[in-house]
Design a protein around this motif. Sequence first.
Motif, PDB file in Angstrom:
ATOM      1  N   GLN A 170      18.898  18.116 -30.075  1.00 53.57           N
ATOM      2  CA  GLN A 170      17.639  17.383 -30.259  1.00 53.57           C
ATOM      3  C   GLN A 170      16.447  18.250 -29.877  1.00 53.57           C
ATOM      4  N   GLY A 171      16.615  19.015 -28.815  1.00 50.69           N
ATOM      5  CA  GLY A 171      15.523  19.891 -28.387  1.00 50.69           C
ATOM      6  C   GLY A 171      15.222  20.969 -29.416  1.00 50.69           C
ATOM      7  N   GLN A 172      16.301  21.504 -30.016  1.00 45.94           N
ATOM      8  CA  GLN A 172      16.099  22.518 -31.050  1.00 45.94           C
ATOM      9  C   GLN A 172      15.380  21.934 -32.264  1.00 45.94           C
ATOM     10  N   GLN A 173      15.768  20.711 -32.634  1.00 50.90           N
ATOM     11  CA  GLN A 173      15.111  20.051 -33.763  1.00 50.90           C
ATOM     12  C   GLN A 173      13.640  19.764 -33.454  1.00 50.90           C
ATOM     13  N   ALA A 174      13.402  19.357 -32.193  1.00 51.25           N
ATOM     14  CA  ALA A 174      12.024  19.080 -31.790  1.00 51.25           C
ATOM     15  C   ALA A 174      11.182  20.350 -31.836  1.00 51.25           C
ATOM     16  N   ALA A 175      11.804  21.477 -31.414  1.00 47.98           N
ATOM     17  CA  ALA A 175      11.067  22.745 -31.432  1.00 47.98           C
ATOM     18  C   ALA A 175      10.730  23.155 -32.866  1.00 47.98           C
ATOM     19  N   THR A 176      11.695  22.955 -33.775  1.00 51.66           N
ATOM     20  CA  THR A 176      11.448  23.275 -35.181  1.00 51.66           C
ATOM     21  C   THR A 176      10.329  22.410 -35.744  1.00 51.66           C
ATOM     22  N   LYS A 177      10.373  21.127 -35.409  1.00 55.90           N
ATOM     23  CA  LYS A 177       9.328  20.202 -35.860  1.00 55.90           C
ATOM     24  C   LYS A 177       7.976  20.593 -35.282  1.00 55.90           C
ATOM     25  N   LEU A 178       7.983  21.011 -34.012  1.00 57.88           N
ATOM     26  CA  LEU A 178       6.744  21.414 -33.349  1.00 57.88           C
ATOM     27  C   LEU A 178       6.119  22.621 -34.048  1.00 57.88           C
ATOM     28  N   MET A 179       6.942  23.622 -34.375  1.00 57.47           N
ATOM     29  CA  MET A 179       6.419  24.809 -35.042  1.00 57.47           C
ATOM     30  C   MET A 179       5.903  24.468 -36.437  1.00 57.47           C
ATOM     31  N   SER A 180       6.617  23.563 -37.118  1.00 58.06           N
ATOM     32  CA  SER A 180       6.175  23.144 -38.458  1.00 58.06           C
ATOM     33  C   SER A 180       4.836  22.426 -38.384  1.00 58.06           C
ATOM     34  N   GLU A 181       4.674  21.576 -37.368  1.00 61.68           N
ATOM     35  CA  GLU A 181       3.414  20.840 -37.227  1.00 61.68           C
ATOM     36  C   GLU A 181       2.271  21.785 -36.864  1.00 61.68           C
ATOM     37  N   MET A 182       2.563  22.788 -36.058  1.00 66.17           N
ATOM     38  CA  MET A 182       1.537  23.777 -35.723  1.00 66.17           C
ATOM     39  C   MET A 182       1.081  24.517 -36.977  1.00 66.17           C
ATOM     40  N   ALA A 183       2.034  24.908 -37.822  1.00 57.94           N
ATOM     41  CA  ALA A 183       1.685  25.627 -39.055  1.00 57.94           C
ATOM     42  C   ALA A 183       0.864  24.736 -39.985  1.00 57.94           C
TER      43      ALA A 183
END
Length: 363
Positions: free
Chosen positions: A149-162
């Motif tokens: 879940q943390g890895q998915q959240a990190a991926t989502k976080l980077m996508s939202e930043m972009a």
Amino acid sequence: MGSGKRGLLTAALTVICAVTVLSAPGTAFAAPAPTPTPTPTTTAGGTPTPAPDKDLQEVRDRLDKLYHDAAVATDAYNAAEEKAKKQSAEIVALAEKIVQGQQRLDKLKNQAGAAARDQYRTGGLSSTAQFLLSDDPGRFLDGAGRVLQGQQAATKLMSEMARTQKELRRYADDAADRWEKLDANRKAKAAAKKKIRKQIDAAEKLESRLEKKEKERLAQLEREAAEKAQTAWLDTGVLKDIDGKASAQGKKAVKYATAQLGKPYVWGAEGPDSFDCSGLTSQAWAAAGHPVPRTSQEQWKQLRRVDVEDMRPGDLVIYFDDASHVGMYIGDGSIVHAPRPGRTVTIAGAGSMPILGVVRPDA
């Protein structure tokens, strides 16, 4: 605060502060070219005699041309003013989005930093290595889902930043584009204002050279021409077919417009103390609860057209081939309008000027 953030915030604040400066009209005026005027003859005693009607008619034609050109330039000024107001509001809205987007990006960066710090505390080991080195593999397996879940959240976080960074770039590009358009409209307003002032100054200078009796006779010629045109219009029998009843909003618009009788014409004015022609009609319909375009040309373009025989009180009568003048029909073959500089809001015959057509704001 990073240099990128400072740059965006500075740009946003600069946009907000500078919008009012760019929306202000220019102030440069050009001196009007000399205009020939009739030369009065003199009697044996040396007393000037009024110019003959032929010469005064030439003066009237010249004045009509000058004031007509001023009316066209006034429409251009008003149109640029409306565009500048809209663009100013758009730029301010974009600047606010830039500030909000930067704040959101800062928050996302803080979250990303927290995730990086957490990874540092775990030594940056992979999940497999952590499993092999764990003293309690069962406990590790219980947390494996949370790791995923943390890895998915990190991926989502980077996508939202972009995505947020992309939005900020788009907002900045849009603001720059609207800034250029606003600057172009500022220049258009300045040019229109310069032309208006030139035409009005030339007309006033021409009238100032006339003797008192010549001015009186000139005014009489204007009245006679208007009466002749109105009579010719009425002789077509058009009034027999005009029996439309005003709508509730039309009555309110007529009430507002006629309440302004006697107030001076001032180009670019839309009340409450002075009006230009479309300033009067647009404010009248705004008071009736039905906003219409600001200029006579846009009123002609955007509002529904009706036949002259079908017009009713509250309808707008558009004049001249270039839609440079507008009045409001009030019934009985009459309009209320703001004629031109040097005149006041008055009632005139609907057919006293060349009619281009009729539009209905509340169709």
